[in-house]
Design an enzyme around this catalytic site. Structure first.
Site, PDB file in Angstrom:
ATOM      1  N   LYS A 140      -5.394  -4.870  -0.008  1.00  0.00           N
ATOM      2  CA  LYS A 140      -6.175  -3.648  -0.285  1.00  0.00           C
ATOM      3  C   LYS A 140      -6.349  -3.496  -1.792  1.00  0.00           C
ATOM      4  CE  LYS A 140      -4.483   0.728   0.426  1.00  0.00           C
ATOM      5  NZ  LYS A 140      -4.485   1.263  -0.964  1.00  0.00           N
ATOM      6  N   GLU A 194      -9.324   8.510   0.562  1.00  0.00           N
ATOM      7  CA  GLU A 194      -8.176   9.367   0.245  1.00  0.00           C
ATOM      8  C   GLU A 194      -8.616  10.648  -0.457  1.00  0.00           C
ATOM      9  OE1 GLU A 194      -4.851   7.422  -1.622  1.00  0.00           O
ATOM     10  OE2 GLU A 194      -3.831   9.322  -2.018  1.00  0.00           O
TER      11      GLU A 194
HETATM   12  O1  KIV Z   1      -0.130   3.014  -1.679  1.00  0.00           O
HETATM   13  C1  KIV Z   1      -0.334   3.631  -0.632  1.00  0.00           C
HETATM   14  O2  KIV Z   1       0.590   4.008   0.114  1.00  0.00           O
HETATM   15  C2  KIV Z   1      -1.718   3.933  -0.277  1.00  0.00           C
HETATM   16  C3  KIV Z   1      -1.949   4.932   0.803  1.00  0.00           C
HETATM   17  C4  KIV Z   1      -1.642   6.288   0.330  1.00  0.00           C
HETATM   18  C5  KIV Z   1      -3.318   4.825   1.371  1.00  0.00           C
HETATM   19  O3  KIV Z   1      -2.606   3.414  -0.878  1.00  0.00           O
END
Ligand code: KIV
Length: 283
Positions: free
Chosen positions: A113, A182
């Site tokens: 991600k 988010e």
């Molecule tokens: O780092 C994380 O836990 C996240 C979530 C809040 C989506 O990116």
């Protein structure tokens, strides 16, 4: 059976809401997996909830690899995504592909991600072309905390909302298989979700997303830091832990613990012989 990216697109098509939680270690990942949760995120939020930093910025690639490996070992069924840490992908496409490759190769997670919109579309395109699935992340992206000037709801004004829609379309075009939204207004998240073919996973983005994600320490009341409005506390494990730790201390001090059932034994003849050999031992 291990879930794949196909499960994400099938879920969007069928209207099945995707459940996702963060995890950072083997034991928690296994418990989440056994609960039937669809996906686990090894978030760089580990910087705060596991390592005690006040932001995600100090998290390193080595931190992510260390925790992601443990989570991957605990998840038999859930799809596992690991965050690319701050500055492991922003500077160049080369950095992005190399970092994503390390995360996949060295940890056993299935996807990475990245935070950001059109400005990192080239990175996302190159990573997906290297056959690594990418989850995007828009809205309140914690790695941009200094640029945002604090943890604030994003996409409230016209320009910010329009940019977010444009960024979402750019990430989809670049090849992302899903997108975290988010801390944005629920109607904007719903609009973005309806415009995209890929599923959106919301955190503070309302019920109109295709799925939801939460940090597990937040939803179990284990973390004492900032408590955003979007966190629902599903259990008070923090209080249960404090109570248990306190009881343990009291029982250690009073010798109520350990009891007979927690104790191993030795043959009496052997013990007598040892005591004779060491007369200084206290009886
Ligand atoms: O780092 C994380 O836990 C996240 C979530 C809040 C989506 O990116």
């Amino acid at each position: 059976m291990k879930l794949t990216t196909a499960y994400f697109s099938k879920s969007k098509a069928n209207g099945h809401k995707i459940s996702m939680l963060t995890a950072y270690d083997y034991t928690t990942a296994k418990l989440i997996d056994e609960s039937g949760i669809d996906a686990i995120l090894v978030g760089d939020s580990l910087g705060m909830v596991m390592l005690g930093y006040d932001s995600t910025l100090p998290v390193t690639m080595e931190d992510m690899i260390h925790h992601a490996k443990a989570v991957a070992r605990g998840a038999q069924h859930a799809f596992v995504v690991a965050d690319m840490p701050f500055m492991s992908y922003q500077a160049s496409v080369y950095d992005a592909v190399t970092s994503a490759g390390r995360l996949i190769k060295e940890t056993g997670v299935q996807a990475v991600k990245l935070e950001g919109g059109r400005s990192i579309a080239a990175q996302i395109k190159a990573i997906t072309e290297a056959q690594i699935p990418v989850m995007g992340h828009l809205g309140l992206t914690p790695q941009s905390i200094n640029a945002f000037g604090g943890y604030k709801v994003q996409g409230v004004g016209y320009d910010g909302a329009k940019k977010l829609i444009d960024d979402a379309l750019a990430l989809q075009e670049a090849g992302a298989f899903s997108l975290v939204l988010e801390c944005i207004p629920a109607p904007l998240a719903e609009l973005v979700t309806s415009l995209l073919d890929i599923p959106t996973i919301g955190i503070g983005a309302g019920a109109g997303c295709d799925g939801q994600v939460l940090v597990y320490q937040d939803m179990l009341s284990m973390y004492d830091g900032v408590k955003p409005r979007f966190v629902k506390q599903f259990a008070d494990i923090g209080s249960a832990m404090r109570t248990a730790f306190g009881e343990y201390k009291a029982e250690v001090e009073s010798c109520a613990f350990p009891e007979e059932q927690h104790t191993y034994h030795i043959d009496n003849d052997i013990l007598s012989r040892l005591i004779k050999e060491y007369p200084a031992a206290k009886k």
